[in-house]
Design a protein around this motif. Structure first.
Motif, PDB file in Angstrom:
ATOM      1  N   VAL A   1       0.835  -1.200   0.000  1.00 47.25           N
ATOM      2  CA  VAL A   1       0.000   0.000   0.000  1.00 47.25           C
ATOM      3  C   VAL A   1       0.870   1.250   0.000  1.00 47.25           C
ATOM      4  O   VAL A   1       0.630   2.204  -0.755  1.00 47.25           O
ATOM      5  N   TRP A   2       1.901   1.267   0.845  1.00 52.29           N
ATOM      6  CA  TRP A   2       2.784   2.439   0.919  1.00 52.29           C
ATOM      7  C   TRP A   2       3.407   2.744  -0.438  1.00 52.29           C
ATOM      8  O   TRP A   2       3.432   3.901  -0.878  1.00 52.29           O
ATOM      9  N   ARG A   3       3.889   1.718  -1.109  1.00 47.71           N
ATOM     10  CA  ARG A   3       4.616   1.942  -2.371  1.00 47.71           C
ATOM     11  C   ARG A   3       3.694   2.203  -3.559  1.00 47.71           C
ATOM     12  O   ARG A   3       4.012   3.024  -4.435  1.00 47.71           O
ATOM     13  N   HIS A   4       2.543   1.552  -3.609  1.00 44.71           N
ATOM     14  CA  HIS A   4       1.757   1.560  -4.838  1.00 44.71           C
ATOM     15  C   HIS A   4       0.372   2.182  -4.708  1.00 44.71           C
ATOM     16  O   HIS A   4      -0.379   2.183  -5.682  1.00 44.71           O
ATOM     17  N   LYS A   5       0.032   2.703  -3.552  1.00 42.60           N
ATOM     18  CA  LYS A   5      -1.293   3.308  -3.374  1.00 42.60           C
ATOM     19  C   LYS A   5      -1.429   4.563  -4.227  1.00 42.60           C
ATOM     20  O   LYS A   5      -0.532   5.407  -4.271  1.00 42.60           O
ATOM     21  N   GLY A   6      -2.573   4.687  -4.900  1.00 38.15           N
ATOM     22  CA  GLY A   6      -2.863   5.892  -5.658  1.00 38.15           C
ATOM     23  C   GLY A   6      -3.261   7.042  -4.750  1.00 38.15           C
ATOM     24  O   GLY A   6      -3.490   6.871  -3.549  1.00 38.15           O
ATOM     25  N   ALA A   7      -3.362   8.196  -5.335  1.00 44.22           N
ATOM     26  CA  ALA A   7      -3.692   9.398  -4.560  1.00 44.22           C
ATOM     27  C   ALA A   7      -5.158   9.388  -4.135  1.00 44.22           C
ATOM     28  O   ALA A   7      -6.029   8.890  -4.853  1.00 44.22           O
ATOM     29  N   ASP A   8      -5.402   9.919  -2.955  1.00 44.65           N
ATOM     30  CA  ASP A   8      -6.779  10.106  -2.497  1.00 44.65           C
ATOM     31  C   ASP A   8      -7.439  11.204  -3.334  1.00 44.65           C
ATOM     32  O   ASP A   8      -6.790  12.184  -3.728  1.00 44.65           O
ATOM     33  N   THR A   9      -8.707  11.032  -3.622  1.00 45.46           N
ATOM     34  CA  THR A   9      -9.460  12.023  -4.384  1.00 45.46           C
ATOM     35  C   THR A   9     -10.764  12.341  -3.651  1.00 45.46           C
ATOM     36  O   THR A   9     -11.079  11.741  -2.617  1.00 45.46           O
ATOM     37  N   ALA A  10     -11.517  13.272  -4.218  1.00 40.46           N
ATOM     38  CA  ALA A  10     -12.809  13.616  -3.632  1.00 40.46           C
ATOM     39  C   ALA A  10     -13.769  12.436  -3.686  1.00 40.46           C
ATOM     40  O   ALA A  10     -14.696  12.332  -2.876  1.00 40.46           O
ATOM     41  N   GLU A  11     -13.556  11.528  -4.636  1.00 43.02           N
ATOM     42  CA  GLU A  11     -14.412  10.353  -4.774  1.00 43.02           C
ATOM     43  C   GLU A  11     -14.090   9.259  -3.770  1.00 43.02           C
ATOM     44  O   GLU A  11     -14.887   8.347  -3.549  1.00 43.02           O
ATOM     45  N   GLY A  12     -12.883   9.303  -3.184  1.00 46.41           N
ATOM     46  CA  GLY A  12     -12.540   8.259  -2.228  1.00 46.41           C
ATOM     47  C   GLY A  12     -11.050   8.107  -2.030  1.00 46.41           C
ATOM     48  O   GLY A  12     -10.236   8.786  -2.655  1.00 46.41           O
ATOM     49  N   ARG A  13     -10.691   7.189  -1.158  1.00 47.82           N
ATOM     50  CA  ARG A  13      -9.294   6.927  -0.823  1.00 47.82           C
ATOM     51  C   ARG A  13      -8.640   6.132  -1.939  1.00 47.82           C
ATOM     52  O   ARG A  13      -9.237   5.224  -2.515  1.00 47.82           O
ATOM     53  N   GLY A  14      -7.393   6.474  -2.243  1.00 47.19           N
ATOM     54  CA  GLY A  14      -6.651   5.751  -3.264  1.00 47.19           C
ATOM     55  C   GLY A  14      -6.350   4.329  -2.832  1.00 47.19           C
ATOM     56  O   GLY A  14      -6.360   4.009  -1.640  1.00 47.19           O
ATOM     57  N   ILE A  15      -6.095   3.470  -3.808  1.00 47.51           N
ATOM     58  CA  ILE A  15      -5.803   2.065  -3.521  1.00 47.51           C
ATOM     59  C   ILE A  15      -4.566   1.626  -4.281  1.00 47.51           C
ATOM     60  O   ILE A  15      -4.132   2.264  -5.240  1.00 47.51           O
TER      61      ILE A  15
END
Length: 322
Positions: free
Chosen positions: A117-131
């Motif tokens: 998760v630390w290395r590959h998580k996408g950015a959080d957006t208004a639509e939701g948390r990145g994954i």
């Protein structure tokens, strides 16, 4: 980045089938808000035999990952170049063993889901948390979070020298594109490609990822009609040296501030690399770049940039499946 960390980790790695990952991996785990169900996953694991388990200890790998997250908190992608040689030198095994993706599933779901998760998580957006994409937990060798690092160490090392691995990891497109090519299994080809790529990375050309992709595609296409092993004959690696290296120090803690040494199973002769360089420099100069529009003028860019002179980069090498 706040990510849940497993409280208890098994002392040795095991083999976790793909079907178990598919069953339990969900968005909560991919976002770092939930931990994988450790007990249920452990039930699905297949243990290594006692002799193999001796070189499958999780603690040295976990220490590396913790250190990487501390060192590269401000630049997550930079962790790849530091980790790849050290993961390879810590998890010592043959290619055949590394091709079993159940090991990497176990590492991602049970030993270090927080690192994925630390290395590959996408950015959080208004639509939701990145994954982090599911393929980072269980996927192909050039996509899965830990398999891609081990194979980068294997495919781009030059015998006991991991220097070329660091060069390869300077640009993500080398891992995402170049590493998946069949021609990389030919050691002089892999080394010549890293010499060319290292040259234009050092030159600081704009859009380096586009150049990596264009050059890699050109080399792969030419390889369908040209026999690189005829132009640059390679000798087989020393399997005995590889197996001795595996047995001698698997699972040991490697130096954090100095590159480890790989197996002394033979480096690629410079003559083979030199024989390929004129062709590869030509391919590099002629490879068409992906079209993009200039930010200021709205014009499409498609002209290849003249190839810079490649520096004397020491190159890499793989070994045969054992």
């Amino acid at each position: 980045m706040s990510v849940l960390v497993p409280a208890d980790r098994p002392p040795v790695f095991a083999l976790l089938p793909d079907v178990a990952v598919t069953k339990y991996l969900g968005r909560g785990i991919q976002s770092g808000l939930e931990l994988p169900p450790q007990v249920a996953l452990a039930r699905a694991c297949v243990a290594y035999d006692a002799r193999t388990a001796e070189r499958r200890r999780t603690a040295p790998v976990r220490e590396l990952l913790d250190e990487a997250m501390n060192r590269f908190a401000g630049d997550r992608s930079a962790a790849d170049g530091w980790l790849a040689p050290r993961i390879h030198a810590t998890l010592r095994m043959t290619r055949a063993e590394a091709a079993d993706n159940r090991l990497w599933n176990h590492m991602a779901m049970i030993v270090a889901p927080d690192y994925v998760v630390w290395r590959h998580k996408g950015a959080d957006t208004a639509e939701g948390r990145g994954i982090a994409a599911a393929a980072r937990f269980s996927g192909l060798h050039y996509t899965q979070a830990f398999s891609r690092l081990w194979w980068a160490g294997e495919l781009f090392r030059d015998g006991d020298d991991y220097g070329p691995v660091v060069t390869a990891c300077r640009n993500q497109d080398v891992l995402n594109t170049t590493m998946r090519l069949d021609v990389i299994d030919h050691r002089p080809t892999a080394q010549a490609m890293i010499r060319v790529i290292g040259g234009f990375l050092d030159a600081g050309i704009p859009r380096p990822g586009d150049h990596v992709n264009a050059f890699s595609a050109a080399v792969n296409a030419a390889g369908s009609t040209l026999m690189y092993d005829v132009l640059a004959e390679d000798t087989d690696p020393d399997t005995d040296e590889l197996l001795e290296w595996i047995e001698a120090g698997a699972g040991e803690v490697v130096d954090w501030d100095r590159l480890p040494e790989g197996p002394a199973d033979g480096r690629v002769g410079p003559a083979g690399v030199d024989a390929l360089m004129p062709l590869f420099e030509k391919l590099r100069g002629e490879a068409p770049l992906r079209q993009r529009r200039s930010a200021g003028e709205g014009k499409e860019e498609n002209a290849p940039v003249p190839a810079p002179r490649a520096p004397g980069v020491v190159l890499s090498k793989p070994t045969d499946f054992v």
